[in-house]
Design a protein around this motif. Structure first.
Motif, PDB file in Angstrom:
ATOM      1  N   UNK A 108       0.861  -1.188   0.000  1.00 20.49           N
ATOM      2  CA  UNK A 108       0.000   0.000   0.000  1.00 20.49           C
ATOM      3  C   UNK A 108       0.900   1.241   0.000  1.00 20.49           C
ATOM      4  N   UNK A 112       2.248   2.312  -3.475  1.00 17.03           N
ATOM      5  CA  UNK A 112       1.693   3.564  -3.998  1.00 17.03           C
ATOM      6  C   UNK A 112       2.810   4.568  -4.308  1.00 17.03           C
ATOM      7  N   UNK A 113       3.776   4.644  -3.377  1.00 20.23           N
ATOM      8  CA  UNK A 113       4.864   5.593  -3.596  1.00 20.23           C
ATOM      9  C   UNK A 113       5.703   5.151  -4.796  1.00 20.23           C
ATOM     10  N   UNK A 115       4.725   3.422  -7.404  1.00 21.69           N
ATOM     11  CA  UNK A 115       3.991   3.703  -8.640  1.00 21.69           C
ATOM     12  C   UNK A 115       4.055   5.195  -8.959  1.00 21.69           C
TER      13      UNK A 115
END
Lengths: 357, 392
Positions: A108, A112-113, A115
């Motif tokens: 997560x 997320x970072x 991506x």
């Protein structure tokens, strides 16, 4: 692909990163700093939070010739994993922090970072298979299989995950690490909970939650049979360390059946009272195919490395309902129920949910 | 690759490297009495004289050390111990808030282990120290102060301090003044005697010499209690067999850098000014940190609002651009820079900073590469940071 390899400093993630490099990916290594004060977690090779682990990860990245950075995830880890762990115990449940870390941190916050910074996927050293069909399967090494703690991942998370070790045994991974000249080849496996360095979960919880004396009650008679200093110190199915004042009338051992935070009561009873055939769970995810509209015949596992039993699983409105073909003991709220479809090519994770009752 | 991290370390000069190799081939301990020892000693003493001449010191004031960190520790702890032992009730250190960790942590160690008191000297928004402020501090505590320590030029934001003015204030109160000039030598004029400081730190690898060699210039009337005890080399202040090859190469580098300083500064400052102007044009919402005038010629330091410096560094690294976030702890976790915090920046601005530092091998092509890669990297880092502040 441009991939981010999460490197704990252990042998698995080092070999996973090596295989990603060999597969032709553009690999960047990242070590997650999860301890607010790394010194306090400095216990050798136990967890994944020590300065030694950080150096081991860096050394492995250097041997592989890939860029390496440390990402400070301590605040997120503390809020989403450590505080959650304490709150779950306080609420009478038994959390699995590794599962929570996968759900909230590795796949997560980190994913997320990654991506956002232009990476296509995250590579980890988990022992599980994730092939071109997008299905998550048990590792070939059943003793090391980690599909249970990955079963919480959603389709979107799995689509951006790479697990290069699922087709190998731990022994093969160690052998490969040695062959590749990775110094972590002989590093001991990590055990227990990484943020409880001495392994004393009770002491850790007592330090966070303080003493809260209460009663231990017999489920059959309703009689008070003992006392405790904090209901959070107990887990459903626990037998040892109950320190009961009065033996059971029938002389048989008693187990923790339930924990009631509201009255600060621990309820105990005989082994057969632990047996559960119906399991209710919340927050389901389903990645083993289309979301089923009818009951599914499958197998379920209710704790990490726990027994696997045949069951019928049905997704309900916002929840999951399972009828076990054979009753299981020690089913604890807060753990995950994971549904598998038996498969000769590796049992497939169908879905999971968090047990409520 | 565009190497924009010369303030971390800069390539060795060919002449220094050749001098190193030539000397390293020779056997001889500079403390030995025989011919080989005499030859080594001659190399060391000639180097000492060259360093002294280049930096405005006397040869006897040059103490060779293992580098900047050792020189800083020797100055801070050594002068503290010596002055405390010599004077009644002297137990205080006056230290600037923007020192390198080699000074900062040495002072902190004295506080924690030796019962030292400390006065932190604040800086203004551009990182400048105030001689008036130092004067007020010494008016209040002067008779208890063992030493004042303040760097010549800041390693992160590049601000050059009014060292001579500060040293004069300290001298007026009879207090020795140490300055960490690691970033300054070869970049700006540095003259030990003219500056009036009592002790001055230099290291080799920031000016084209080898890593692991430095000096502490220590005025003849100032004593420092040694950190290292042994053979009594270097005025008995720093024991240990002298590294003749390193020292010879260091002397060549110091002499060369000091001789070339003016021309070097003009060329590199022009490149730097071009870099700054183009970064400002290419990237919206960027803050240029440090003193715009009194600064190191090779230093450009920015806060990229809305970015995390470490994310930006990763993205630039992937494009072959080497730069620095400024400070890092041993675990490699980025901490907000104490320098920027002391300049009044908030945590976000401190974490959003990157330093680009030019040096003797820098070219216009390095600046071009940065300007090509930077806008997309900043854009991406800003989006990543925005995501981080949004809870799932």
């Amino acid at each position: 692909m441009r991939v981010l390899a999460a490197m704990s400093g252990g042998v698995d993630s080092a070999v996973a990163a090596a295989r990603a490099v060999e597969a032709g990916h553009d690999v960047t290594g990242v070590h997650l700093a999860l301890a607010r004060n790394p010194q306090t977690y400095r216990t050798g090779a136990r967890g994944c939070c020590t300065l030694e682990d950080s150096r081991d990860a860096r050394r492995a990245a250097d041997v592989l010739g890939i860029p390496f950075y440390v990402w400070d995830m301590a605040d997120r880890f503390h809020a989403d994993v450590v505080d959650d762990f304490v709150a779950e115990y306080a609420a009478g449940r038994t959390p699995n922090p590794c599962l929570r870390c996968n759900e909230k941190i590795k796949f997560a916050a980190v994913l997320d970072r990654a991506v956002a910074l232009g990476f296509d996927a995250v590579v980890t050293g988990h022992h599980a298979r994730l092939g071109a069909d997008g299905l998550l399967r048990r590792s070939v090494d059943l003793a090391k299989d980690q599909s249970y703690v990955l079963a919480v991942l959603t389709r979107e998370q799995l689509d951006r995950s790479v697990f290069p070790l699922g087709d190998s045994t731990k022994a093969q991974v160690r052998e490969e690490a040695a062959r590749r000249g990775l110094a972590v080849a002989d590093k001991p496996d990590s055990h227990d909970i990484c943020f409880i360095a001495d392994g004393d979960t009770r002491g850790f919880l007592a330090g966070r939650l303080g003493e809260a004396p209460g009663e231990v009650v017999d489920a059959l008679t309703g009689a008070v049979v003992g006392s405790h200093t904090g209901a959070y110190q107990y887990t459903v199915g626990q037998r040892r360390g109950l320190h009961l004042d009065r033996p059971a009338p029938d002389g048989r051992p008693r187990y923790v059946l339930s924990i009631t935070p509201k009255t600060n009561t621990v309820t105990v009873g005989p082994a057969e009272a632990l047996e559960v055939s119906t399991v209710r769970a919340e927050r389901p995810v389903w990645t083993g195919g289309a979301r089923p509209t009818a009951p599914v015949e499958c197998e379920v596992q209710l704790r990490a490395h726990g027994d696997v039993v045949p069951a019928t699983v049905e997704l309900t409105d916002g929840g999951l309902h399972a009828e076990l073909r054979r009753p299981l003991r020690g089913v604890a709220a807060g753990q995950a129920i994971v549904a598998y479809r038996p498969d000769p090519a590796g049992d497939v994770v169908l879905g999971s949910a968090t047990i409520t009752a | 690759m565009a190497y924009l991290d010369h303030a971390a370390t800069t390539p060795m000069l060919d002449a220094a490297l050749e001098a190193y190799v030539a000397t390293a081939r020779e056997v001889g301990n500079a403390s030995s009495l025989h011919a080989a020892g005499r030859r080594a000693r001659r190399r060391v003493e000639e180097s000492r004289e060259r360093v002294a001449a280049a930096l405005g010191a006397r040869p006897s004031e040059v103490i060779f050390t293992g580098g900047g960190t050792e020189s800083d520790n020797l100055a801070v702890k050594g002068i503290f111990w010596s002055r405390r032992a010599a004077g009644a009730g002297r137990d205080r250190v006056v230290c600037s808030a923007v020192e390198h960790h080699a000074v900062l942590d040495a002072v902190d160690w004295l506080v924690r282990h030796e019962g030292a008191e400390v006065s932190w000297l604040p800086v203004d928004a551009e990182g400048r120290l105030s001689p008036q402020r130092l004067g007020a501090e010494l008016d209040q505590h002067g008779d208890r102060v063992t030493l004042v320590t303040a760097m010549w030029a800041n390693n992160e934001v590049g601000t050059v301090q009014p060292v001579a003015d500060l040293a004069a204030v300290a001298a007026g109160h009879g207090v020795p003044f140490h300055t960490d000039a690691v970033q300054a030598v070869g970049q700006v004029p540095v003259d030990f005697a003219a500056s009036g400081v009592a002790a001055l730190t230099v290291t080799g690898h920031k000016l084209g010499g080898p890593t692991g060699v430095g000096v502490l210039l220590l005025a003849r009337d100032v004593t420092a209690t040694p950190l290292l005890h042994g053979g009594g080399q270097e005025r008995d202040v720093r024991s240990g067999t002298l590294d003749a090859a390193g020292i010879v190469a260091f002397a060549v580098a110091v002499e060369t850098a000091v001789k070339a300083q003016q021309e070097y500064a003009a060329r590199v400052a022009a490149l730097r000014d071009d870099l700054v102007a183009r970064v400002r044009r290419a990237v919206p919402e960027v803050v240029f940190n440090g003193d715009p005038v009194d600064r190191l010629p090779g230093n450009a330091h920015f806060s990229f609002t809305g970015c995390e410096g470490d994310a930006l560094l990763l993205l630039l690294d992937a494009q072959g651009i080497a730069c620095s976030t400024g400070s890092a702890c041993s675990a490699g976790v980025a901490q907000p820079s104490h320098v920027l915090l002391a300049m009044g920046a908030d945590d976000d601005r401190a974490r959003s900073s990157l330093r680009f530092s030019l040096g003797h091998t820098s070219t216009a092509a390095d600046v071009d590469a940065l300007i090509t890669a930077l806008p997309a990297a900043v854009d991406r880092a800003r989006r990543a940071a925005a995501l981080r502040s949004t809870p799932r």
